[in-house]
Design a protein around this motif. Structure first.
Motif, mmCIF file in Angstrom:
data_model
loop_
_atom_site.group_PDB
_atom_site.id
_atom_site.type_symbol
_atom_site.label_atom_id
_atom_site.label_comp_id
_atom_site.label_asym_id
_atom_site.label_seq_id
_atom_site.Cartn_x
_atom_site.Cartn_y
_atom_site.Cartn_z
ATOM 1 N N UNK A 131 11.215 -1.252 0.386
ATOM 2 C CA UNK A 131 10.772 -0.013 1.029
ATOM 3 C C UNK A 131 10.381 1.037 0.014
ATOM 4 N N UNK A 132 11.170 1.178 -1.052
ATOM 5 C CA UNK A 132 10.966 2.265 -2.004
ATOM 6 C C UNK A 132 10.094 1.894 -3.190
ATOM 7 N N UNK A 172 2.182 7.701 -3.927
ATOM 8 C CA UNK A 172 1.127 6.691 -3.924
ATOM 9 C C UNK A 172 1.468 5.563 -2.961
ATOM 10 N N UNK A 173 2.732 5.116 -2.992
ATOM 11 C CA UNK A 173 3.178 4.037 -2.116
ATOM 12 C C UNK A 173 3.016 4.431 -0.647
ATOM 13 N N UNK A 174 3.388 5.667 -0.333
ATOM 14 C CA UNK A 174 3.280 6.162 1.046
ATOM 15 C C UNK A 174 1.830 6.138 1.522
ATOM 16 N N UNK A 233 -2.448 3.576 5.011
ATOM 17 C CA UNK A 233 -3.823 3.165 5.298
ATOM 18 C C UNK A 233 -4.032 1.660 5.145
ATOM 19 N N UNK A 234 -2.944 0.916 4.993
ATOM 20 C CA UNK A 234 -3.020 -0.531 5.032
ATOM 21 C C UNK A 234 -3.642 -1.190 3.824
ATOM 22 N N UNK A 235 -3.618 -0.529 2.669
ATOM 23 C CA UNK A 235 -4.130 -1.177 1.460
ATOM 24 C C UNK A 235 -3.108 -2.177 0.943
#
Length: 216
Positions: free
Chosen positions: A11-12, A181-183, A188-190
């Motif tokens: 997750x993180x 950046x992760x969020x 946006x599904x990248x």
């Protein structure tokens, strides 16, 4: 406990990180079994699937998509960092810690006698002193960022936090930048195989494709 650990890391950070973490712990536990310290290896039967291969180089479409996402969501600092890493082929850690004092907006080029915007900094990993001229896009992006009364850092916490007032606008730490950046990437599904640190490698790939030697 093992499942919670895997879920937390995934997750993180990313699935790649959780896969690597659990795989290494599994190997370490095998050593404890051989010495009779444990009878059960809790990391063996987790059904881990090998993550997709790391992309290494961002293509132009994905780069433009991510830049637009960052700008649309109010994270201009992250978008500018991406561009600087791509244009300068530098590590994200060095660029994240840029200060206004590292930028000379009135540097006179010795060879052309023209005034240019020059970045001067030292690479943390190599200790190499660097001086690079800003590209027109970098010069344009710098206009989106402003000096702070508390410190000299160029890149600061932005997005929704910027609306809460100046005290929320701390300089980007490595952990906060990664989480932001992760969020955005996940929202946006990248792909999970797209990493912020790979813009340096993208630049190196483009140079190689253009015919540059390894030394260059």
């Amino acid at each position: 406990v093992v499942d919670r650990l895997k879920g937390y890391v995934e997750k993180n950070y990313s699935y790649n990180c959780s896969y690597t973490t659990v795989s290494r712990l599994r190997t370490a536990w095998l050593g404890t079994e051989r010495h009779g310290l444990w009878r059960v290896n809790p990391f063996v039967k987790m059904g881990l699937k090998r993550p997709p291969a790391r992309q290494i180089a961002w293509d132009a479409d994905l780069t433009n998509q991510m830049l637009k996402i960052c700008d649309d969501e109010g994270y201009q600092s992250i978008a500018t960092l991406m561009i600087i890493c791509l244009h300068f082929a530098q590590r994200i850690g060095d660029m994240r810690k840029l200060e206004w004092g590292h930028i000379d907006f009135d540097f006179v080029c010795p060879s052309t006698k023209k005034t240019k915007t020059a970045f001067r900094f030292t690479q943390q990993k190599t200790g190499q002193d660097m001086m690079l001229y800003a590209t027109p896009l970098i010069e344009e992006r710098l206009k989106l960022h402003h000096r702070s009364n508390t410190d000299d850092f160029v890149f600061r916490n932005d997005g929704d936090d910027a609306k809460k007032g100046a005290r929320y606008m701390a300089p980007y730490t490595a952990d906060l930048l990664r989480k932001r950046f992760l969020k955005l990437r996940r929202k946006y599904g990248l792909g999970e195989n797209l990493w912020l640190s790979d813009f340096r490698r993208t630049a190196a790939t483009a140079l190689a494709d253009a015919g540059a030697t390894e030394a260059e």
